[in-house]
Design a protein around this motif. Structure first.
Motif, PDB file in Angstrom:
ATOM      1  N   TYR A 344       0.848  -1.195   0.000  1.00 47.86           N
ATOM      2  CA  TYR A 344       0.000   0.000   0.000  1.00 47.86           C
ATOM      3  C   TYR A 344       0.885   1.247   0.000  1.00 47.86           C
ATOM      4  N   ARG A 345       0.581   2.192  -0.895  1.00 48.08           N
ATOM      5  CA  ARG A 345       1.394   3.398  -1.042  1.00 48.08           C
ATOM      6  C   ARG A 345       0.559   4.650  -0.789  1.00 48.08           C
ATOM      7  N   TYR A 346       1.212   5.720  -0.374  1.00 44.66           N
ATOM      8  CA  TYR A 346       0.519   6.959  -0.037  1.00 44.66           C
ATOM      9  C   TYR A 346       1.493   8.119  -0.177  1.00 44.66           C
ATOM     10  N   GLY A 347       0.970   9.330  -0.406  1.00 47.62           N
ATOM     11  CA  GLY A 347       1.858  10.476  -0.533  1.00 47.62           C
ATOM     12  C   GLY A 347       1.108  11.775  -0.727  1.00 47.62           C
ATOM     13  N   ALA A 348       1.836  12.886  -0.701  1.00 47.87           N
ATOM     14  CA  ALA A 348       1.302  14.221  -0.926  1.00 47.87           C
ATOM     15  C   ALA A 348       2.429  15.122  -1.408  1.00 47.87           C
ATOM     16  N   GLY A 366      -1.350  18.152  -4.327  1.00 49.61           N
ATOM     17  CA  GLY A 366      -2.217  16.989  -4.437  1.00 49.61           C
ATOM     18  C   GLY A 366      -1.843  15.894  -3.460  1.00 49.61           C
ATOM     19  N   ILE A 367      -2.680  14.884  -3.431  1.00 47.34           N
ATOM     20  CA  ILE A 367      -2.446  13.685  -2.646  1.00 47.34           C
ATOM     21  C   ILE A 367      -2.492  12.484  -3.575  1.00 47.34           C
ATOM     22  N   SER A 368      -1.884  11.387  -3.168  1.00 50.47           N
ATOM     23  CA  SER A 368      -1.834  10.209  -4.030  1.00 50.47           C
ATOM     24  C   SER A 368      -1.875   8.945  -3.185  1.00 50.47           C
ATOM     25  N   ALA A 369      -2.250   7.860  -3.833  1.00 52.90           N
ATOM     26  CA  ALA A 369      -2.283   6.554  -3.181  1.00 52.90           C
ATOM     27  C   ALA A 369      -2.179   5.485  -4.267  1.00 52.90           C
ATOM     28  N   GLY A 370      -1.830   4.287  -3.856  1.00 54.20           N
ATOM     29  CA  GLY A 370      -1.720   3.219  -4.823  1.00 54.20           C
ATOM     30  C   GLY A 370      -1.461   1.879  -4.170  1.00 54.20           C
ATOM     31  N   VAL A 371      -1.511   0.839  -4.980  1.00 51.93           N
ATOM     32  CA  VAL A 371      -1.261  -0.514  -4.492  1.00 51.93           C
ATOM     33  C   VAL A 371      -0.452  -1.283  -5.534  1.00 51.93           C
ATOM     34  N   LEU A 372       0.324  -2.228  -5.046  1.00 51.36           N
ATOM     35  CA  LEU A 372       0.923  -3.262  -5.882  1.00 51.36           C
ATOM     36  C   LEU A 372       0.223  -4.557  -5.537  1.00 51.36           C
ATOM     37  N   LEU A 373      -0.563  -5.055  -6.485  1.00 48.14           N
ATOM     38  CA  LEU A 373      -1.292  -6.307  -6.303  1.00 48.14           C
ATOM     39  C   LEU A 373      -0.437  -7.432  -6.871  1.00 48.14           C
ATOM     40  N   PRO A 374       0.217  -8.216  -6.023  1.00 53.76           N
ATOM     41  CA  PRO A 374       1.175  -9.208  -6.512  1.00 53.76           C
ATOM     42  C   PRO A 374       0.497 -10.362  -7.245  1.00 53.76           C
ATOM     43  N   GLU A 391      -4.129   9.854  -8.225  1.00 61.85           N
ATOM     44  CA  GLU A 391      -3.655  11.148  -7.734  1.00 61.85           C
ATOM     45  C   GLU A 391      -4.761  12.171  -7.911  1.00 61.85           C
ATOM     46  N   ALA A 392      -5.052  12.921  -6.859  1.00 64.54           N
ATOM     47  CA  ALA A 392      -6.060  13.971  -6.897  1.00 64.54           C
ATOM     48  C   ALA A 392      -5.424  15.269  -6.431  1.00 64.54           C
ATOM     49  N   GLY A 393      -5.740  16.368  -7.126  1.00 67.49           N
ATOM     50  CA  GLY A 393      -5.109  17.612  -6.735  1.00 67.49           C
ATOM     51  C   GLY A 393      -5.726  18.827  -7.380  1.00 67.49           C
ATOM     52  N   LYS A 394      -5.038  19.943  -7.235  1.00 62.64           N
ATOM     53  CA  LYS A 394      -5.516  21.243  -7.699  1.00 62.64           C
ATOM     54  C   LYS A 394      -4.360  22.016  -8.299  1.00 62.64           C
ATOM     55  N   ARG A 395      -4.672  22.771  -9.338  1.00 63.94           N
ATOM     56  CA  ARG A 395      -3.680  23.622  -9.990  1.00 63.94           C
ATOM     57  C   ARG A 395      -4.349  24.929 -10.407  1.00 63.94           C
ATOM     58  N   GLY A 396      -3.626  26.028 -10.299  1.00 63.29           N
ATOM     59  CA  GLY A 396      -4.153  27.297 -10.761  1.00 63.29           C
ATOM     60  C   GLY A 396      -4.888  28.075  -9.695  1.00 63.29           C
ATOM     61  N   THR A 397      -5.624  29.102 -10.131  1.00 65.61           N
ATOM     62  CA  THR A 397      -6.315  30.010  -9.222  1.00 65.61           C
ATOM     63  C   THR A 397      -7.487  30.658  -9.946  1.00 65.61           C
TER      64      THR A 397
END
Length: 427
Positions: A344-348, A366-374, A391-397
């Motif tokens: 299980y992976r996660y990040g920002a 943004g924030i991110s998540a993921g998996v490695l399904l063996p 990955e979900a996030g925001k850009r701009g104004t």
């Protein structure tokens, strides 16, 4: 010119023909919308790679080529990305949605010796694809219109070759050669009501650029606790080629389709730029428990560059990106529970963008998540499997009638890893 371009094109024109523009409207500047993200593995962890040495023998790190001490198998990766962008501007409270899917990564990596590892990778680096029509009645109620059409297309690709060498005592070094190639086109066309001709200003960028990335890493493992500390650093520099830009200002009209007829050239010239891929550097630190979990943070810096655009220089500011992320593996020895063997992976991340419009930095976070399904045959020494990342996030104004971009990107790929070229011990 800059004020007109910003207000009428970015804030208004994009939404007048939103169905024709793919990805981000900010892709119209410079070399386009950057797609390069290393792999699903690192993008799912917020983009961390500088101080990330995989615990598994099947994952090659291209972000920092020094971080491949544990890599022992031949690995083939195929990955694709689905982008979903949602745009909004305060100009007439306009909204738009865009989607695109593309092949985002192909890589092959293999050990040359117990100490030296090699990887080859292809990715799209950036792209342009837009067709925007901005029509304004001048003066209002007159029935006469001034129309600007902005179109762009093209892709900038990157091919990489990386080498990693383990010096021993936890210290490793690596080098990567980066080759960028492709063509990017931008055309600004102007006409008025009842005019016989169109005035078009075309910019064509032909890119063949070559530079290098050097990396180093150090990892200290406490064998009594299985805890480990990792430090890493990279620097990319040494452009050996340039970008050739061709400008053409002409008048013409269209025949069937997009065929230009009666073209008369007003001005035509060429220019060269050698700072397309400027200096960038990264520092990272990580800490974790062997085969159980890992957490890392890093900061990336990229020097600003000047890009020629429609015959004028456009300056990009220095940028930095702060990332944090990691992974967690519940219990790779628990063969009764499949999900205990899933990684299980996660990040920002937060990035101050290089693009600045009307004194507004076009930042991104943004924030991110993921998996490695063996796969069924996978184990801790050979973690082949299905890679999934989001990955979900925001850009701009929304300031100054600019555009706010929210996005959700889905990444899917396969990592096929095995030990090739093994000698048979028995006939």
């Amino acid at each position: 010119m800059k004020k007109i371009f910003v207000l009428s094109f970015i804030s208004v024109g994009y939404f007048l023909n939103a169905q024709s523009l793919s990805n981000s409207p900010y892709a119209t500047y410079g070399i386009g919308d950057v797609k390069f993200d290393n792999t699903i593995e690192t993008s799912s962890m917020g983009g961390i790679s500088t101080a990330y040495i995989s615990d598994f023998t099947s994952n090659f790190n291209f972000g920092n080529p020094a971080n491949n001490t544990n890599f022992e198998l031949t690995s083939i990766k195929l990955e694709a990305t689905n982008e979903n962008n949602y745009f909004k501007t305060n100009y007439n409270n306009t909204k738009s949605t865009k989607h695109s899917t593309y092949l985002s990564n192909i890589s092959l990596a293999f050990p040359l010796s117990p100490k030296m590892k090699m990887g080859l990778l292809y990715q799209p680096y950036s792209s342009k694809s837009y067709d925007v029509l901005n029509s304004v009645e001048t003066p209002a109620g007159s029935g006469n219109f001034n129309a600007n059409r902005f179109t762009g297309k093209g892709t900038l690709n990157t091919a990489q070759a990386a080498l990693s060498y383990n010096l021993g005592s936890g210290l490793s070094v690596g080098a990567k050669a980066n080759f960028y190639f492709g063509n990017l086109y931008d055309i600004n066309e102007f006409t008025v009501t009842n005019a016989e001709l169109i005035n078009g200003y075309e910019t064509k960028n032909s890119i063949k650029n070559f530079n290098f990335t050097l990396g180093t890493s150090y990892q200290k493992l406490n064998t009594s606790t299985d805890k480990k500390l990792t430090l890493g650093a990279t620097a990319t520099f040494g452009n050996t080629s340039n970008m050739t830009t061709e400008y053409k200002n002409s008048t013409y009209y269209y025949g069937t389709g997009e065929t230009k007829i009666g073209e008369s050239i007003i001005e035509q010239k060429n220019a060269n730029s050698k700072n397309l891929m400027p200096l960038n550097a990264s520092l990272g630190i990580g800490y974790g428990s062997n085969n159980e979990w890992f957490l890392s943070a890093q900061i990336d810096y990229k020097k600003g560059e000047t890009i020629s655009y429609f015959g004028k220089n456009f300056d990009f500011q220095d940028t930095y990106k702060i990332s944090a992320g990691g992974w967690y593996l519940p219990n790779y020895n628990n063969f009764r529970s499949y999900f205990s063997r899933v990684v299980y992976r996660y990040g920002a991340f937060y990035e101050r963008g290089g693009l600045k419009i009307a004194n507004n930095s076009i930042n991104k976070y943004g924030i991110s998540a993921g998996v490695l399904l063996p796969f069924k045959t996978s184990n801790i020494q050979r973690m082949s499997g299905l890679e999934i990342g989001v990955e979900a996030g925001k850009r701009g104004t929304l300031n100054d009638n600019l555009i706010n971009q929210n996005y959700v990107n889905l990444k899917v790929g396969f990592n096929f890893a095995d030990k090739w070229f093994r000698k048979n011990l028995y006939d």
